[in-house]
Design an enzyme around this catalytic site. Structure first.
Site, PDB file in Angstrom:
ATOM      1  N   ARG A 199      -5.499  11.774  -5.492  1.00 42.00           N
ATOM      2  CA  ARG A 199      -6.826  11.231  -5.148  1.00 42.00           C
ATOM      3  C   ARG A 199      -7.845  12.347  -5.317  1.00 42.00           C
ATOM      4  O   ARG A 199      -7.663  13.457  -4.806  1.00 42.00           O
ATOM      5  CB  ARG A 199      -6.867  10.749  -3.708  1.00 42.00           C
ATOM      6  CG  ARG A 199      -8.305  10.646  -3.205  1.00 42.00           C
ATOM      7  CD  ARG A 199      -8.460   9.889  -1.945  1.00 42.00           C
ATOM      8  NE  ARG A 199      -8.179   8.482  -2.149  1.00 42.00           N
ATOM      9  CZ  ARG A 199      -8.579   7.530  -1.313  1.00 42.00           C
ATOM     10  NH1 ARG A 199      -9.288   7.831  -0.246  1.00 42.00           N
ATOM     11  NH2 ARG A 199      -8.290   6.274  -1.538  1.00 42.00           N
ATOM     12  N   ARG A 248      -1.647  -2.448   0.945  1.00 38.73           N
ATOM     13  CA  ARG A 248      -1.632  -1.183   0.214  1.00 38.73           C
ATOM     14  C   ARG A 248      -0.217  -0.595   0.210  1.00 38.73           C
ATOM     15  O   ARG A 248       0.211  -0.004  -0.780  1.00 38.73           O
ATOM     16  CB  ARG A 248      -2.617  -0.165   0.835  1.00 38.73           C
ATOM     17  CG  ARG A 248      -4.084  -0.572   0.853  1.00 38.73           C
ATOM     18  CD  ARG A 248      -4.657  -0.740  -0.534  1.00 38.73           C
ATOM     19  NE  ARG A 248      -4.405   0.385  -1.399  1.00 38.73           N
ATOM     20  CZ  ARG A 248      -5.045   1.562  -1.332  1.00 38.73           C
ATOM     21  NH1 ARG A 248      -6.010   1.752  -0.458  1.00 38.73           N
ATOM     22  NH2 ARG A 248      -4.757   2.542  -2.182  1.00 38.73           N
ATOM     23  N   GLN A 275      -5.764   0.069  -5.275  1.00 38.27           N
ATOM     24  CA  GLN A 275      -6.489  -0.789  -4.331  1.00 38.27           C
ATOM     25  C   GLN A 275      -6.506  -2.239  -4.807  1.00 38.27           C
ATOM     26  O   GLN A 275      -6.263  -3.172  -4.034  1.00 38.27           O
ATOM     27  CB  GLN A 275      -7.931  -0.271  -4.187  1.00 38.27           C
ATOM     28  CG  GLN A 275      -8.804  -1.132  -3.295  1.00 38.27           C
ATOM     29  CD  GLN A 275      -8.379  -1.083  -1.840  1.00 38.27           C
ATOM     30  OE1 GLN A 275      -8.215  -0.004  -1.283  1.00 38.27           O
ATOM     31  NE2 GLN A 275      -8.181  -2.238  -1.211  1.00 38.27           N
ATOM     32  N   HIS A 285     -10.062   2.850  -8.974  1.00 39.58           N
ATOM     33  CA  HIS A 285      -9.191   2.773  -7.789  1.00 39.58           C
ATOM     34  C   HIS A 285      -8.151   1.667  -8.039  1.00 39.58           C
ATOM     35  O   HIS A 285      -8.149   0.626  -7.383  1.00 39.58           O
ATOM     36  CB  HIS A 285     -10.038   2.476  -6.548  1.00 39.58           C
ATOM     37  CG  HIS A 285      -9.349   2.764  -5.245  1.00 39.58           C
ATOM     38  ND1 HIS A 285      -8.085   3.310  -5.160  1.00 39.58           N
ATOM     39  CD2 HIS A 285      -9.765   2.589  -3.955  1.00 39.58           C
ATOM     40  CE1 HIS A 285      -7.747   3.456  -3.896  1.00 39.58           C
ATOM     41  NE2 HIS A 285      -8.745   3.031  -3.145  1.00 39.58           N
ATOM     42  N   ASP A 345     -17.959  -3.170  -0.676  1.00 36.32           N
ATOM     43  CA  ASP A 345     -17.456  -1.806  -0.464  1.00 36.32           C
ATOM     44  C   ASP A 345     -18.633  -1.008   0.084  1.00 36.32           C
ATOM     45  O   ASP A 345     -19.779  -1.483   0.093  1.00 36.32           O
ATOM     46  CB  ASP A 345     -16.957  -1.236  -1.816  1.00 36.32           C
ATOM     47  CG  ASP A 345     -16.326   0.152  -1.692  1.00 36.32           C
ATOM     48  OD1 ASP A 345     -16.075   0.608  -0.557  1.00 36.32           O
ATOM     49  OD2 ASP A 345     -16.094   0.792  -2.748  1.00 36.32           O
ATOM     50  N   CYS A 370     -12.300  -3.005   0.865  1.00 34.32           N
ATOM     51  CA  CYS A 370     -11.198  -2.040   0.722  1.00 34.32           C
ATOM     52  C   CYS A 370     -11.052  -1.155   1.953  1.00 34.32           C
ATOM     53  O   CYS A 370      -9.993  -0.600   2.194  1.00 34.32           O
ATOM     54  CB  CYS A 370     -11.405  -1.200  -0.533  1.00 34.32           C
ATOM     55  SG  CYS A 370     -13.011  -0.379  -0.571  1.00 34.32           S
TER      56      CYS A 370
HETATM   57  N1   CP Z   1      -9.155   1.769   0.750  1.00 38.16           N
HETATM   58  C1   CP Z   1      -8.824   3.063   0.692  1.00 38.16           C
HETATM   59  O1   CP Z   1      -8.534   3.621  -0.363  1.00 38.16           O
HETATM   60  O2   CP Z   1      -8.830   3.682   1.902  1.00 38.16           O
HETATM   61  P1   CP Z   1      -8.646   5.230   2.167  1.00 38.16           P
HETATM   62  O3   CP Z   1      -9.882   5.923   1.657  1.00 38.16           O
HETATM   63  O4   CP Z   1      -8.510   5.340   3.667  1.00 38.16           O
HETATM   64  O5   CP Z   1      -7.423   5.703   1.445  1.00 38.16           O
HETATM   65  N1  NVA Z   2     -15.869   3.396  -3.225  1.00 41.83           N
HETATM   66  C1  NVA Z   2     -15.261   4.030  -2.072  1.00 41.83           C
HETATM   67  C2  NVA Z   2     -13.863   3.531  -1.906  1.00 41.83           C
HETATM   68  C3  NVA Z   2     -13.145   4.098  -0.731  1.00 41.83           C
HETATM   69  C4  NVA Z   2     -11.761   3.551  -0.589  1.00 41.83           C
HETATM   70  C5  NVA Z   2     -15.294   5.526  -2.247  1.00 41.83           C
HETATM   71  O1  NVA Z   2     -15.002   6.000  -3.349  1.00 41.83           O
HETATM   72  O2  NVA Z   2     -15.608   6.229  -1.287  1.00 41.83           O
END
Ligand code: CP
Ligand code: NVA
Length: 347
Positions: free
Chosen positions: A110, A316, A140, A137, A233, A277
C-alpha cells in the site's frame, strides 16, 4: 475448493489484470471461503506461506484483512511499515523487491505511486498485490461487488452510482470492476474532479463488451434515479490533505443524504443499498469532523438498514484471501515457489 481459478503465481496491480471471468471467479472463491470460515473449518491452503505487508500509507481494513486472511489458512504475514524499512530511502525499491522476493511467497503493498507497486512486481519474482495506490484500489472493489452480489443475488444490469471525488483510486477501480461485471456505472462528480479520459475510454470498451454503460455526470439530482447502489468515499484521499478546503467547497453539493436515497425510487422497494470503502466521515466522532460534522455521507444514511458498509469491510478478508489462495495455494496447482525454483535451476 470447488472454484477453480488459473491464477497461480499472479498478483494484482489493477483490475485490468483480470479477465472478466477471472474477476467474477475471485468473488466466487471469496464466497466459498466465507462459507468455509462460517462453518469453522481450520484451513491450511496457505500453510508455510509468508506474505510481506509493505505499507507506506495508513490502513485498518486492508492490513487486518490480509493478516486474518493468511492466518485463517495457516499462512503468516509480516507488517513492514515503509518508515521502518529501507524502501526507496537507503535502498532502491528494486533492491528491496529482490530481497523480499527471496524471503517471502508474496507481497501486499500500500502506498503512493503506482510505479512503486509495479516495480515490486517486476523485480520480486513473487506475486505482488496492490493494496491501494494513489491511482487504484483493486482489492477494495472485489469486496464491494461481492457485497453487492450478496445483497441482490446478481451483478449484471444493476446500476451503481458513485458520488464524490470522481478521480480517486476507488472511483477508478469501481469503474473497471462494474464494467467487468456488466453493471451500469455512473460517476457523479464536479467537472474539476472528473476521471482521466483514457481511463474512462478503457472502461467503456470493457462495458461495451458486457452490454452495460459507464457515464460521467455532474448533477446528483438526476444521477441517482434508479440506482441500486449509492457509493461514496472520502473527499480527500491519503496524501492530498493540503486540498481539504478546496474539496469541501467543490463537494458539499455531493454529500450523500436521505433525500438522495429517496430520489433513487428504490428505497421503499428495498432495491438500493449504500456502500463506502471506509474510513468514513459521517459524524463528529473523528478529529477531522469534531467541529464540522458529517462530510461525504450523513449519519442517518450511514447507520440505515440499507447501509452495508460493515459487510463490505468484512468482505475485504474473504476477497483478499481468495487472491492469496488463487496465487499461492498448493491445492490450486503446483506451488509458485516450486515453479520459481525450477525456473532458477534451468538458468
Ligand atoms: N477501505 C480501506 O482500504 O480501508 P483501510 O484504509 O483501513 O485499509
Ligand atoms: N480514496 C481513499 C480510500 C481509502 C481506503 C484514500 O485513498 O484515502
Amino acid at each position: 475448493m470447488k472454484t477453480r481459478i488459473e491464477m497461480q503465481g499472479r498478483g494484482l496491480m489493477t483490475l485490468h489484470d483480470l479477465t472478466d471471468s477471472e474477476f467474477l471467479s475471485v468473488i466466487d472463491l471469496a464466497d466459498e471461503l466465507k462459507l468455509r470460515k462460517r462453518k469453522g473449518v481450520r484451513g491450511n491452503l496457505l500453510e508455510r506461506k509468508n506474505i510481506a505487508l509493505v505499507f507506506e500509507k495508513m490502513s485498518t481494513r486492508t492490513r487486518c484483512a490480509a493478516a486474518v486472511a493468511a492466518a485463517d489458512e495457516g499462512g503468516r504475514t509480516e507488517y513492514l511499515s515503509a518508515r521502518e524499512i529501507h524502501l526507496g530511502g537507503k535502498e532502491s525499491v528494486i533492491d528491496t523487491a529482490r530481497v523480499l522476493g527471496r524471503m517471502f511467497d508474496g507481497i501486499l503493498f500500500r502506498g503512493y505511486k503506482q510505479a512503486t507497486v509495479e516495480n515490486l512486481q517486476k523485480y520480486a519474482g513473487v506475486p505482488v498485490w496492490n493494496g491501494l495506490t494513489d491511482d487504484w484500489h483493486p482489492t477494495q472493489v472485489l469486496a464491494d461487488l461481492m457485497t453487492v452480489r450478496e445483497a441482490f443475488g446478481k451483478l449484471k444490469g444493476l446500476k451503481l452510482v458513485y458520488i464524490g471525488d470522481g478521480r480517486n483510486n476507488v472511483a477508478n477501480s469501481l469503474m473497471v470492476g462494474c464494467a467487468k461485471a456488466g453493471m451500469n456505472y455512473v460517476n457523479c462528480t464536479p467537472h474539476e474532479l472528473s476521471p482521466l479520459p483514457d481511463l474512462v475510454a478503457a472502461a467503456e470498451e470493457i462495458a461495451a463488451g458486457n452490454k452495460c454503460e459507464v457515464s460521467i455526470v455532474h448533477n446528483p439530482e438526476s444521477a441517482v434515479v434508479g440506482a441500486n447502489v449509492i457509493y461514496t468515499d472520502v473527499w480527500v484521499s491519503m496524501g492530498e490533505e493540503s486540498k481539504f478546503s478546496e474539496r469541501l467547497r467543490l463537494l458539499r453539493p455531493y454529500q450523500v443524504n436521505m433525500r438522495m436515497l429517496e430520489r433513487t425510487g428504490n428505497l421503499d422497494k428495498k432495491q438500493v443499498i449504500f456502500l463506502h470503502c471506509l474510513p468514513a466521515f459521517h459524524d463528529k466522532n473523528t478529529e477531522v469532523t469534531s467541529d464540522i460534522g458529517a462530510l461525504e455521507v450523513t449519519n442517518d444514511v450511514f447507520e440505515a438498514s440499507f447501509s452495508r458498509v460493515f459487510d463490505e469491510a468484512e468482505n475485504r478478508v474473504h476477497t483478499i484471501k481468495a487472491l492469496f489462495v488463487a496465487a499461492l495455494a498448493s491445492e490450486n496447482g503446483k506451488g509458485h515457489r516450486q515453479r520459481r525454483n525450477n525456473a532458477r535451476r534451468k538458468k
